[in-house]
Scaffold this motif. Structure first.
Motif, mmCIF file in Angstrom:
data_model
loop_
_atom_site.group_PDB
_atom_site.id
_atom_site.type_symbol
_atom_site.label_atom_id
_atom_site.label_comp_id
_atom_site.label_asym_id
_atom_site.label_seq_id
_atom_site.Cartn_x
_atom_site.Cartn_y
_atom_site.Cartn_z
ATOM 1 N N GLU A 486 39.518 25.945 9.915
ATOM 2 C CA GLU A 486 40.836 25.722 9.313
ATOM 3 C C GLU A 486 41.040 26.641 8.114
ATOM 4 O O GLU A 486 42.116 27.219 7.931
ATOM 5 C CB GLU A 486 40.976 24.269 8.890
ATOM 6 N N LEU A 487 40.001 26.792 7.289
ATOM 7 C CA LEU A 487 40.116 27.680 6.132
ATOM 8 C C LEU A 487 40.280 29.124 6.583
ATOM 9 O O LEU A 487 41.085 29.878 6.010
ATOM 10 C CB LEU A 487 38.871 27.540 5.245
ATOM 11 N N LEU A 488 39.554 29.535 7.615
ATOM 12 C CA LEU A 488 39.686 30.885 8.145
ATOM 13 C C LEU A 488 41.112 31.142 8.614
ATOM 14 O O LEU A 488 41.683 32.210 8.351
ATOM 15 C CB LEU A 488 38.687 31.083 9.285
ATOM 16 N N ASP A 489 41.704 30.180 9.278
ATOM 17 C CA ASP A 489 43.085 30.352 9.732
ATOM 18 C C ASP A 489 44.050 30.479 8.548
ATOM 19 O O ASP A 489 45.019 31.233 8.606
ATOM 20 C CB ASP A 489 43.493 29.160 10.615
ATOM 21 N N TRP A 490 43.761 29.760 7.463
ATOM 22 C CA TRP A 490 44.594 29.849 6.259
ATOM 23 C C TRP A 490 44.523 31.260 5.663
ATOM 24 O O TRP A 490 45.547 31.831 5.292
ATOM 25 C CB TRP A 490 44.127 28.805 5.256
ATOM 26 N N TYR A 491 43.327 31.818 5.576
ATOM 27 C CA TYR A 491 43.191 33.191 5.094
ATOM 28 C C TYR A 491 43.977 34.159 5.978
ATOM 29 O O TYR A 491 44.643 35.079 5.485
ATOM 30 C CB TYR A 491 41.721 33.599 5.042
ATOM 31 N N ARG A 492 43.882 33.969 7.283
ATOM 32 C CA ARG A 492 44.623 34.844 8.194
ATOM 33 C C ARG A 492 46.133 34.750 7.952
ATOM 34 O O ARG A 492 46.835 35.758 7.942
ATOM 35 C CB ARG A 492 44.303 34.481 9.640
ATOM 36 N N GLN A 493 46.617 33.539 7.748
ATOM 37 C CA GLN A 493 48.047 33.353 7.480
ATOM 38 C C GLN A 493 48.473 34.086 6.211
ATOM 39 O O GLN A 493 49.481 34.802 6.204
ATOM 40 C CB GLN A 493 48.362 31.867 7.322
ATOM 41 N N LEU A 494 47.702 33.899 5.155
ATOM 42 C CA LEU A 494 48.079 34.498 3.875
ATOM 43 C C LEU A 494 48.023 36.020 3.928
ATOM 44 O O LEU A 494 48.910 36.704 3.394
ATOM 45 C CB LEU A 494 47.165 33.984 2.764
ATOM 46 N N ILE A 495 47.004 36.560 4.564
ATOM 47 C CA ILE A 495 46.896 38.016 4.642
ATOM 48 C C ILE A 495 48.021 38.583 5.493
ATOM 49 O O ILE A 495 48.623 39.617 5.155
ATOM 50 C CB ILE A 495 45.513 38.420 5.183
#
Length: 590
Positions: A486-495
């Motif tokens: 879930e955290l990895l997906d959040w980083y992907r969204q922000l980038i």
């Protein structure tokens, strides 16, 4: 082929190539230089003997197959022939990812690291920043004890392995930055003093005598280091260099070494037609580091900003010891100051240093993109007693909040490997010194350092224990399971949001309504986007104003919902949200 070496004090120099001696003659056109012609194939072993002494490796060796104390190996120039297809990748608009080849994967090689590059492409970063790859004693280490500034650590894969890694990264569209160390050489395997005045007692550093940048003989030493830097950029087609601890480069000459280096890199960029850049690690908080040369600065293209890290770290953890003390007095104010001006210590008193420190940046001449922002780095993790990451003391929710502040601020963001999924593996200080006395001195010194801060000796990992390095390798099973996925997906969204929306990668210092509260909320506006985080463990409501009414949520972590009709934004505990008003692009948040 032509063999050359600078040895100004020698009476005789002999090239020893594949077991045969070849007397060298003085070069009449260059003082202190010796030369000899000899037939040699790729891989041939050689070294130089000064005044009938032992055979020493070439100071400009491109390969040390048997380590820093072994013979050098000939590297054919044909190895560096490239197809001129890589156009380069500029620093402006970049998202950097710092990684250590030796622990990015358990195998610890360029080839194994290259196999993981698709993960970085999927993450959305633009550049990989490699920690130093020059040879050092043993197999495993951080790389800051390198002793052959032109060569590549053989256990990682040597020159050919680095070339394969760079080519693989470029094929995927990733730029490559290399961390280089000009301020010192490691304590073991350093043969430069035998050849000439590479070091001087005129200045002293934490590592002993300083690299000779301004004493007699310094012209050649400067050329040696600049030549090494250009070789990385030219021959390996790297896109930039990170310069370690430039505040430890002692230079009293009218033109500082860094200005000379930056001019040389700019000339190389013009010649290659590729954007090339230099990033400084500097403790000085001196705007001149990144001020253009024509305006009286050193001309480096960017620098790390530890002040932002310290402000963010204090707000997340509440730590207040050591250099965190000044930031912990008012974490909210420290965050606002670093977000709005870059440096926290900009001429005021620094209790850690016991003196005033730094100067303020001029936002009219220094774009925010010239400062790198980060929540974690190899230094800020590895220099802790047990190498604990933020994930050891912060929940995934707080890690997500930190990511929002790093990736939505106007600085150039940088991540440390594994940060994007909240890696639970530590990143500890490890060495593999082959000299038993040096190994024991490092072990005792490390434990003595942290004993002064209250750590028991048995709690501090032994740098020489192979298990210390093994614990520091990333666990690549983590990104696929909760809570890391879930955290990895959040980083992907922000980038993706940052790279897709010009307002979020705008290097100007323009903010709207930048504010932080002691209760733990931080918010600011960048163009049509509102960014808000709540670091506290209780809900909050932010009065964003009428312009936020009707704004839509384009990225959210534990968000309590969009603003109400009066522009009041509810925030759940330890949550982050990015809102887009009517002026945002139609694709924002996709």
């Amino acid at each position: 082929m032509l063999f050359e070496v600078w040895a100004p004090d020698a009476e005789r120099v002999e090239l020893r190539l594949e077991g045969c001696g070849h007397p060298m003659e003085r070069d009449p056109g260059r003082a202190g230089w010796w030369k000899a012609e000899a037939a040699a194939e790729h891989g041939a072993r050689y070294g130089f003997a000064l005044d009938d002494g032992p055979t020493l490796p070439d100071p400009r060796s491109r390969r040390q197959p048997d380590g820093p104390d072994g013979l050098s190996a000939v590297v054919s120039p044909a190895l560096f022939d490239h197809e001129p297809s890589w156009p380069g990748r500029a620093l402006l608009g970049a998202v950097l990812y710092e990684l250590h080849i030796g622990t990015f994967t358990p195998a610890g090689t360029f080839d194994s690291a290259a196999e993981r590059l698709p993960h970085l492409v999927d993450l959305g970063v633009t550049h990989v920043q490699l920690m130093p790859v020059c040879p050092f004693p043993g197999r495993h280490g951080w790389g800051y004890d390198g002793v052959a500034p032109w060569a590549v650590h053989e256990p990682y894969g040597g020159p050919e392995g680095l070339l394969r890694f760079v080519n693989a990264a470029h094929r995927l569209g990733l730029g490559v930055v290399l961390d280089v160390v000009h301020n010192h050489l490691g304590p073991s395997g350093n043969h430069l003093p035998a050849f000439g005045p590479y070091f001087t007692d005129t200045h002293h550093t934490p590592w002993g005598a300083a690299v000779n940048l301004d004493a007699p003989g310094s012209d050649e030493v400067r050329a040696y280091l600049i030549g090494s830097a250009l070789a990385w950029l030219r021959d390996y087609r790297l896109d930039g260099l990170r310069l370690d601890a430039v505040h430890a480069l002692c230079d009293t000459r009218a033109e500082h070494f860094l200005a000379e280096l930056s001019a040389a890199v700019d000339r190389l960029a013009a010649w290659t037609g590729r954007p090339l850049f230099l990033i400084a690690e500097s403790d000085r908080n001196d705007p001149r580091t990144t001020t253009p040369r024509e305006s009286g600065g050193l001309g480096l293209h960017a620098q790390w900003n530890d002040d932002f890290h310290h402000a963010l770290h204090t707000a997340l953890t509440g730590e207040s010891h050591g250099y965190y003390a000044d930031f912990a007095v008012d974490p909210a104010a420290a965050l606002v100051k670093t977000l709005s001006g870059g440096f926290f210590h900009d001429g005021g008193y620094s209790s850690f240093r016991g003196r005033s420190h730094g100067r303020s940046l001029d936002p009219r001449t220094t774009p925010a993109s010239r400062l790198l922002a980060y929540a974690q780095t190899h230094d800020q993790i590895g220099n802790r007693a047990v190498g604990d990451r933020l994930s050891a003391g912060c929940s995934p929710d707080l890690l997500a909040c930190a990511a929002a502040l790093v990736l939505c601020a106007p600085f150039t963001p940088m991540l440390f490997m594994g940060e994007e999924w909240g890696a639970t593996t530590p990143w500890q200080y490890f060495t593999d010194h082959t000299d038993p006395e040096l190994a024991e001195a490092v072990r005792r010194g490390r434990r003595r350092e942290f004993a002064a801060h209250g750590w028991a000796e048995e709690e501090v990992p032994d740098p020489q224990d192979p298990a210390t390095r093994d614990r520091s390798c990333l666990d690549w099973s983590e990104p696929g399971r909760a809570p890391h996925a879930e955290l990895l997906d959040w980083y992907r969204q922000l980038i993706a949001l940052r790279r897709g929306e010009p307002a979020l990668s705008d290097p100007s210092w323009e903010y709207g309504a930048l504010a932080a509260a002691p209760e733990g909320t931080v918010s600011f506006r960048r163009g049509p986007f509102h960014v808000a985080v709540n670091l506290a463990d209780r809900p909050a409501t932010l009065p964003l104003g009428a312009e936020a009414a009707g704004a839509r949520v384009v990225a959210a972590w534990r968000s309590a919902g969009p603003p109400d009709p009066d522009g009041r934004l509810p925030l759940a505990p330890r949550s982050a949200v990015v809102l887009a008003t009517a002026g945002a692009g139609r694709d924002a948040g996709r």
